[in-house]
Design an enzyme around this catalytic site. Structure first.
Site, PDB file in Angstrom:
ATOM      1  N   HIS A  14      52.551 121.873 -27.469  1.00  0.00           N
ATOM      2  CA  HIS A  14      52.699 123.268 -27.898  1.00  0.00           C
ATOM      3  C   HIS A  14      53.977 123.870 -27.334  1.00  0.00           C
ATOM      4  O   HIS A  14      54.618 124.701 -27.951  1.00  0.00           O
ATOM      5  CB  HIS A  14      51.491 124.087 -27.431  1.00  0.00           C
ATOM      6  CG  HIS A  14      50.310 123.929 -28.330  1.00  0.00           C
ATOM      7  ND1 HIS A  14      49.023 123.916 -27.872  1.00  0.00           N
ATOM      8  CD2 HIS A  14      50.243 123.783 -29.655  1.00  0.00           C
ATOM      9  CE1 HIS A  14      48.201 123.752 -28.893  1.00  0.00           C
ATOM     10  NE2 HIS A  14      48.916 123.673 -29.979  1.00  0.00           N
ATOM     11  N   ASP A  39      55.832 101.445 -42.444  1.00  0.00           N
ATOM     12  CA  ASP A  39      54.990 100.265 -42.610  1.00  0.00           C
ATOM     13  C   ASP A  39      55.620  99.265 -43.572  1.00  0.00           C
ATOM     14  O   ASP A  39      55.514  98.057 -43.370  1.00  0.00           O
ATOM     15  CB  ASP A  39      53.599 100.672 -43.132  1.00  0.00           C
ATOM     16  CG  ASP A  39      52.681 101.045 -41.988  1.00  0.00           C
ATOM     17  OD1 ASP A  39      52.682 100.319 -40.976  1.00  0.00           O
ATOM     18  OD2 ASP A  39      51.969 102.063 -42.096  1.00  0.00           O
ATOM     19  N   CYS A  61      58.379 108.834 -47.780  1.00  0.00           N
ATOM     20  CA  CYS A  61      57.901 109.711 -46.704  1.00  0.00           C
ATOM     21  C   CYS A  61      58.012 109.048 -45.337  1.00  0.00           C
ATOM     22  O   CYS A  61      57.634 109.632 -44.328  1.00  0.00           O
ATOM     23  CB  CYS A  61      56.473 110.179 -46.972  1.00  0.00           C
ATOM     24  SG  CYS A  61      55.301 108.829 -47.104  1.00  0.00           S
TER      25      CYS A  61
END
Ligand code: PEP
Ligand code: MG
Length: 594
Positions: free
Chosen positions: A205, A473, A520
């Protein structure tokens, strides 16, 4: 008016030190070290009151900690927006959780001690539990929130004042062992230039907040609190996403050079940032759909700050890495929330991609010999149908609120896609029977991550609405190289002609069937790869949120015909080195500094 004098010029001669760290929020800045020390929370454990009094002290400390957080949340919501205030909502929820408080009270009952000790012991117990969980950014963030809350309770128990960064001297670069979200939220925005910490994660955060405040920040810089003294000149060079450099007492030459780098960087960023809402279209008018990769609604908000209008990959795993699996309702809220935020912009949500190396404690899956070739992605969802149907129902319900498209990971045959489609239809039928509002037929797409999906791209895109190439991948499977094994990272060659040819084959097959093909994986965010991808026929790029402005600028500088020429040449070469060398020369104009 007094002229601003760079800090390094005003200091007496000191030895320059350069420390490496991790880039949490990119940028470059100079200033003076402000050493931040959290309040001393030590106490004498033997000095305890009666059990009843300790319990009351605990309840009182919970109450004051909650009130403090509520104040921070309001301040932040007012200054940065509701979404950021929400970060503190997560911490308030911990204090509202009766079970959490009860655990501390039980500890006191079992073994009467100071309330401080009980809080610390319960925190340690959770720390132990987290250490057994997968080492993900999400888990690290949850533990950081818990740590922040426990420290706050402890400080209140000890009756110590809150030490904040809300009043800093001008040009401060905060140097700390660790910062918590609340420290970052309360920073004096007028005087802070950046911060550097010894500990802390890249996607915590704290890092999210730093990015939203456009504050250069480095984390993971061991030793910095010992090396920098109060008021020392500091330059924080975090322009590079791969590594950060912290200069303490830079010498005149380094200072001068970095001062001009800072000016150039700022000018370039300002120029790029202004482009964030421009169309991502090439010089010759070819529109490239530019989307963001996200893993949470917070990521989406950050990406929107950089101009994201759509999402090309929402990794949903993070929802499943908690102790328990999320139910339909919880998932529905997250997906619908993201769809609403995008207000009609495309939202590609990837169904659960776990198994193998991505362990999910709550599922207790057996260990596998070859996890990357094992029960992962769509294979796992097809095996655990209830888990899959729950996610599909949540997605179909959320699809009412926007342009949600569902994408299946790790597909290696048309049969898997058809089975997944059948289950989506079954999820729709179940919702219809329950009388729940939903969209029955959102577009269904396939992630191309295996060589089989490349060879079957024609058959797949006859049936699927789109394909998006997961080059992380895809590279791993095409080159048979474990993407996580550092020993063999030199074999992991994303610019290999083999990988580029696979991208070309997939895009061509999709185009033939009138469907779009996107990228992507990380390759899509790489400026050197983008012209090649466009030249190979890729129509959509889904990139890291903060890379959006620079990607728009790059796309607008390209000519698609030239990209085609470059791509044709690149795929005709024999080795990755040849490809890179060729791209460096031929893209020198479009991408200065490649
Ligand atoms: C990919 O494989 O390129 C991808 C985008 O998915 P992940 O990195 O989540 O496996
Ligand atoms: Mg993948």
């Amino acid at each position: 008016m007094k002229r601003w004098v760079p800090a390094y010029r005003t200091r007496k001669l000191k030895i320059m030190k350069i420390l490496p760290g991790l880039t949490a929020s990119p940028g470059i800045c100079s200033g003076r070290a402000y050493i931040f020390k959290a309040p001393d929370l030590s106490y004498d454990p033997s000095k305890m009151e009666s059990l009843e009094e300790e319990k009351q002290r605990l309840t009182g400390a919970f109450g004051s900690a909650f009130a403090e957080l509520d104040r921070i949340k309001d301040t932040l919501s007012g200054s940065l927006g509701e979404e950021y205030g929400h970060i503190f909502r997560a911490q308030m929820t911990i204090l509202e959780d009766d079970d959490f408080k009860q655990e501390i009270l039980d500890k006191l009952e079992e073994n009467p001690c100071r309330a401080e000790t009980a809080v610390e012991e319960i925190y340690k117990m959770y720390e132990g539990l987290f250490s057994e969980m997968e080492d993900t950014a999400y888990n690290a963030q949850r533990l950081a929130d818990l740590n922040d809350v426990c420290k706050r309770v402890l400080r209140n128990l000890l009756g110590k004042e809150e030490v904040t960064l809300s009043a800093l001297p001008p040009e401060s670069i905060v140097v700390a062992e660790e910062l918590f979200p609340s420290d970052t939220a309360m920073m004096d925005r007028k005087h802070i230039r950046g911060f550097v910490t010894e500990r802390g994660g890249l996607t915590s955060h704290v890092a999210i907040l730093a990015k939203s405040l456009s504050l250069p920040a480095a984390v993971g810089t061991p030793g910095v609190t010992g090396q920098a003294g109060k008021g020392d000149a500091v330059i924080l060079d975090v322009r590079d996403f791969e590594k950060a450099l912290v200069y303490i007492n830079p010498d005149a030459a380094a200072g001068k050079k970095l001062e001009s780098d800072e000016k150039n960087y700022r000018e370039r960023q300002e120029k790029l940032f202004k482009m964030k809402d421009l169309e991502s279209v090439t010089r010759d008018g070819i529109k490239i759909i530019l989307s963001a990769n996200i893993g949470s609604v917070e990521d989406l908000v950050a990406a929107q700050g950089f101009g994201a209008k759509s999402v090309g990959l929402f990794r949903t795993e993070f929802l499943f890495l908690k102790g328990e699996l999320p139910d339909e309702e919880e998932q529905y809220r997250v997906y619908a929330g993201a769809a609403k935020k995008l207000a009609g912009g495309m939202l590609v949500i990837r169904t659960l991609d776990i198994g193998g190396d991505k362990e999910v404690k709550a599922m207790n899956l057996p260990k596998e010999e070859n996890p990357f070739l094992g029960l992962r992605g769509i294979r796992l969802c097809l095996k655990y149908e209830d888990l899959f149907l729950t996610q599909l129902r949540a997605l179909l319900r959320a699809a009412v609120y926007g342009d949600i498209r569902i994408m299946f990971p790790m597909v290696s045959s048309v049969v898997e896609f058809r089975r997944a489609r059948e289950l989506a239809a079954r999820a729709a039928a179940e919702l219809k029977e329950r009388g729940v509002e939903h969209r029955a037929d959102p577009p269904l797409g396939v992630m191309v991550e295996t060589p089989a999906a490349v060879f079957l791209a024609d058959e797949l895109t006859r049936e699927a609405a789109f394909v998006s190439m997961g080059t992380n991948d895809l590279t791993q499977y095409i080159l048979s190289v474990d993407r996580g094994n550092e020993e063999i990272s030199s074999y992991y060659r994303t610019f290999s002609p083999a990988v580029l040819r696979a991208v070309g084959m997939t895009a061509e097959a999709a185009g033939k069937n009138g469907k779009w093909a996107g990228v992507c994986g990380e390759l899509g965010s790489n400026p050197m790869a983008i012209p090649v991808l466009i030249g190979l026929g890729v129509e959509e790029l889904s990139v890291t949120g903060s890379a959006i402005p620079q990607t728009i600028a790059l796309i607008r500088s390209l000519d698609s015909r030239r990209c085609r020429e470059i791509a044709e040449k690149a795929v005709s070469l024999a080795t990755e080195d040849e490809v890179k060398a060729y791209l460096k020369v031929s893209l020198a104009e479009e991408i200065p500094g490649t």
